[in-house]
Design a protein around this motif. Structure first.
Motif, mmCIF file in Angstrom:
data_model
loop_
_atom_site.group_PDB
_atom_site.id
_atom_site.type_symbol
_atom_site.label_atom_id
_atom_site.label_comp_id
_atom_site.label_asym_id
_atom_site.label_seq_id
_atom_site.Cartn_x
_atom_site.Cartn_y
_atom_site.Cartn_z
ATOM 1 N N GLU A 113 23.612 46.689 67.827
ATOM 2 C CA GLU A 113 22.305 47.169 68.315
ATOM 3 C C GLU A 113 21.836 48.379 67.513
ATOM 4 N N ASN A 114 22.759 49.280 67.184
ATOM 5 C CA ASN A 114 22.387 50.445 66.370
ATOM 6 C C ASN A 114 21.915 50.019 64.981
ATOM 7 N N LEU A 115 22.646 49.086 64.366
ATOM 8 C CA LEU A 115 22.244 48.589 63.046
ATOM 9 C C LEU A 115 20.899 47.869 63.114
ATOM 10 N N ALA A 116 20.694 47.074 64.161
ATOM 11 C CA ALA A 116 19.426 46.358 64.323
ATOM 12 C C ALA A 116 18.266 47.333 64.504
ATOM 13 N N ALA A 117 18.470 48.377 65.306
ATOM 14 C CA ALA A 117 17.417 49.377 65.528
ATOM 15 C C ALA A 117 17.059 50.062 64.209
ATOM 16 N N ALA B 92 19.160 41.146 84.208
ATOM 17 C CA ALA B 92 18.746 40.899 82.821
ATOM 18 C C ALA B 92 18.736 42.200 82.027
ATOM 19 N N GLU B 93 18.953 42.056 80.741
ATOM 20 C CA GLU B 93 18.862 43.207 79.851
ATOM 21 C C GLU B 93 18.175 42.775 78.561
ATOM 22 N N ILE B 94 17.282 43.624 78.100
ATOM 23 C CA ILE B 94 16.658 43.427 76.791
ATOM 24 C C ILE B 94 17.234 44.501 75.885
ATOM 25 N N VAL C 111 13.458 42.232 71.734
ATOM 26 C CA VAL C 111 14.446 41.819 70.742
ATOM 27 C C VAL C 111 15.816 41.614 71.383
ATOM 28 N N GLU C 112 16.357 40.433 71.183
ATOM 29 C CA GLU C 112 17.736 40.139 71.564
ATOM 30 C C GLU C 112 18.583 40.296 70.309
ATOM 31 N N GLY D 35 -1.622 44.355 74.979
ATOM 32 C CA GLY D 35 -1.621 43.827 73.613
ATOM 33 C C GLY D 35 -0.844 42.527 73.497
ATOM 34 N N HIS D 36 -0.501 42.194 72.275
ATOM 35 C CA HIS D 36 0.250 40.982 71.983
ATOM 36 C C HIS D 36 1.726 41.200 72.317
ATOM 37 N N ILE D 37 2.433 40.098 72.592
ATOM 38 C CA ILE D 37 3.879 40.175 72.800
ATOM 39 C C ILE D 37 4.561 39.086 71.986
ATOM 40 N N ARG D 38 5.831 39.334 71.718
ATOM 41 C CA ARG D 38 6.618 38.377 70.954
ATOM 42 C C ARG D 38 8.084 38.572 71.320
ATOM 43 N N PHE D 39 8.872 37.536 71.115
ATOM 44 C CA PHE D 39 10.301 37.594 71.405
ATOM 45 C C PHE D 39 11.068 37.251 70.129
ATOM 46 N N ASP D 40 11.849 38.204 69.655
ATOM 47 C CA ASP D 40 12.587 38.041 68.405
ATOM 48 C C ASP D 40 14.090 38.085 68.649
ATOM 49 N N ILE D 41 14.831 37.618 67.663
ATOM 50 C CA ILE D 41 16.289 37.749 67.653
ATOM 51 C C ILE D 41 16.668 38.448 66.355
ATOM 52 N N VAL D 42 17.593 39.392 66.458
ATOM 53 C CA VAL D 42 18.180 39.995 65.272
ATOM 54 C C VAL D 42 19.657 39.629 65.284
#
Length: 116
Positions: free
Chosen positions: A12-16, A36-38, A51-52, A91-98
């Protein structure tokens, strides 16, 4: 702290850091709602992105991103909906994976609009 938690936290730190370098602003980490957790909520322009982060120390059991199943997606949507309403986001929303593979040189891949 267990090895699994340490691995996840490092990912998570690397992704951030990776997303910040790409011009995103991290607005929330480890947002929890019910069960749940995001992992990360980031923002850029008029977009709010949930972001997951999936981290593995190896790909022996498959690619990290392949571990986001339908049940996990439902939980992410539920938590995101609560976050959107609580912040009155318009605004707009989106769901990403890293995907993060740890190693001598970590491999990070950002999948935009990966969860529908």
């Amino acid at each position: 702290m267990s090895d699994k938690i340490k691995t996840g936290s490092k990912g998570e730190n690397l992704a951030a850091e990776f997303l910040i370098q790409k011009g995103f602003e991290v607005v929330q980490r480890n947002y929890r709602f019910k069960h749940a957790e995001i992992d990360l909520i980031v923002k850029r322009d008029n977009w709010l992105i949930f972001v997951e982060v999936k981290t593995r120390s190896s790909n022996s059991f498959g690619e990290p991103e392949s571990f986001v199943d339908v049940a996990k997606e439902r939980k992410i949507f539920e938590a995101a909906e609560e976050y959107i309403f609580s912040k009155d986001w318009r605004g707009h929303i989106r769901f990403d994976i890293v995907s993060v593979k740890l190693g001598t040189i970590p491999e990070i891949v950002h999948f935009e609009d990966a969860i529908n």
